[in-house]
Design a protein around this motif. Structure first.
Motif, short mmCIF file in Angstrom:
data_model
loop_
_atom_site.label_atom_id
_atom_site.label_comp_id
_atom_site.label_asym_id
_atom_site.label_seq_id
_atom_site.Cartn_x
_atom_site.Cartn_y
_atom_site.Cartn_z
N PRO A 11 0.81 -1.22 0.00
CA PRO A 11 0.00 0.00 0.00
C PRO A 11 0.84 1.27 0.00
CG PRO A 11 -0.11 -1.10 2.13
CD PRO A 11 0.71 -1.97 1.24
N THR A 12 0.22 2.33 -0.48
CA THR A 12 0.85 3.65 -0.47
C THR A 12 0.25 4.45 0.68
OG1 THR A 12 1.06 3.58 -2.87
CG2 THR A 12 1.24 5.74 -1.83
N TYR A 13 1.09 5.01 1.52
CA TYR A 13 0.64 5.80 2.66
C TYR A 13 0.97 7.26 2.42
CZ TYR A 13 0.02 1.40 5.10
OH TYR A 13 -0.39 0.15 5.48
N GLU A 14 0.09 8.15 2.89
CA GLU A 14 0.30 9.58 2.75
C GLU A 14 0.64 10.16 4.12
OE1 GLU A 14 -2.02 13.42 0.81
OE2 GLU A 14 -3.04 11.50 0.99
N ASP B 146 5.52 21.38 8.28
CA ASP B 146 5.28 22.62 7.52
C ASP B 146 4.00 22.57 6.69
OD1 ASP B 146 6.01 20.92 5.46
OD2 ASP B 146 7.73 22.09 4.79
N GLY B 147 3.26 21.45 6.73
CA GLY B 147 1.98 21.34 6.04
C GLY B 147 2.04 20.64 4.69
N THR B 148 3.23 20.39 4.17
CA THR B 148 3.35 19.69 2.89
C THR B 148 3.12 18.20 3.11
OG1 THR B 148 5.74 19.47 3.17
CG2 THR B 148 4.95 21.40 1.93
N THR B 149 2.73 17.54 2.04
CA THR B 149 2.46 16.10 2.13
C THR B 149 3.33 15.33 1.15
OG1 THR B 149 0.66 16.25 0.50
CG2 THR B 149 0.05 16.46 2.82
N CYS C 28 10.30 12.57 8.33
CA CYS C 28 10.36 12.54 6.87
C CYS C 28 11.74 12.04 6.44
CB CYS C 28 10.11 13.94 6.31
SG CYS C 28 10.28 14.02 4.51
N PRO C 29 11.80 11.07 5.52
CA PRO C 29 13.10 10.55 5.09
C PRO C 29 13.94 11.57 4.31
CG PRO C 29 11.31 9.43 3.93
CD PRO C 29 10.69 10.34 4.92
N THR C 30 13.32 12.60 3.71
CA THR C 30 14.09 13.58 2.93
C THR C 30 14.42 14.85 3.71
OG1 THR C 30 12.03 14.45 2.00
CG2 THR C 30 13.19 12.80 0.70
N THR C 31 13.50 15.33 4.57
CA THR C 31 13.74 16.60 5.28
C THR C 31 14.03 16.43 6.76
OG1 THR C 31 11.40 16.94 5.79
CG2 THR C 31 12.20 17.83 3.69
N GLY C 32 13.67 15.31 7.34
CA GLY C 32 13.91 15.08 8.75
C GLY C 32 12.85 15.68 9.67
N GLN C 33 11.80 16.31 9.09
CA GLN C 33 10.73 16.89 9.90
C GLN C 33 9.84 15.80 10.48
OE1 GLN C 33 8.43 19.95 7.92
NE2 GLN C 33 10.12 20.42 6.53
N LYS C 34 9.16 16.13 11.58
CA LYS C 34 8.21 15.19 12.14
C LYS C 34 7.02 15.07 11.20
CE LYS C 34 9.27 15.70 17.02
NZ LYS C 34 8.73 15.97 18.35
N VAL C 35 6.45 13.86 11.12
CA VAL C 35 5.32 13.62 10.21
C VAL C 35 4.20 12.88 10.92
CG1 VAL C 35 6.72 13.58 8.11
CG2 VAL C 35 6.35 11.47 9.36
N LYS C 36 3.00 13.00 10.36
CA LYS C 36 1.83 12.25 10.82
C LYS C 36 1.23 11.56 9.62
CE LYS C 36 -0.42 14.08 14.81
NZ LYS C 36 -1.60 14.72 15.33
N ARG C 37 0.79 10.32 9.82
CA ARG C 37 0.14 9.58 8.74
C ARG C 37 -1.27 10.12 8.55
NH1 ARG C 37 -0.26 3.12 8.73
NH2 ARG C 37 1.99 3.34 8.67
N ILE C 38 -1.64 10.39 7.31
CA ILE C 38 -2.97 10.90 6.97
C ILE C 38 -3.82 9.73 6.49
CG2 ILE C 38 -4.27 12.42 5.45
CD1 ILE C 38 -1.78 14.14 5.21
N ILE C 39 -5.03 9.68 6.97
CA ILE C 39 -5.96 8.66 6.48
C ILE C 39 -6.63 9.25 5.25
CG2 ILE C 39 -8.03 7.32 6.97
CD1 ILE C 39 -7.21 7.39 9.92
#
Length: 97
Positions: A2-5, A10-13, A28-39
């Motif tokens: 599956p693909t997860y978003e 900063d609000g980008t996805t 984030c693997p590219t920027t290092g920012q904290k991320v949340k999984r979006i349903i």
């Protein structure tokens, strides 16, 4: 897989393909920012191949015996069905008089 978003601080996805057994990302693997999984709404239905066939169904495409046959619309509205009579010829009229 599956693909997860995910949504960054900063609000980008971004989307990433992961196994279902993998834990959700925390950064984030590219920027290092904290991320949340979006349903998200999902990918929808994807049709591939030549199509559906009658033989694809459990009962082989046959209608069940318990289903009544479809009736005409005239019977549904309570109007009795009438048949038109053929016009009588002159010979028929003369013999009956």
């Amino acid at each position: 897989m599956p693909t997860y978003e995910y949504k960054r601080e900063d609000g980008t996805t971004f989307e990433i393909i992961q196994k279902m057994s993998e834990p959700a990302l925390e950064t984030c693997p590219t920027t290092g920012q904290k991320v949340k999984r979006i349903i998200s709404g999902g990918g929808g239905v994807v049709y591939k191949g030549d199509g559906w066939y009658v033989t694809d169904y459990k009962n082989g495409g046959k209608k069940s015996a318990s289903t009544p046959p479809a009736e005409s619309s005239d019977k549904d509205n309570g109007v009795p069905e009438t048949k038109a009579e053929a016009p009588k010829s002159k010979a028929d009229k003369e013999t009956k008089s």
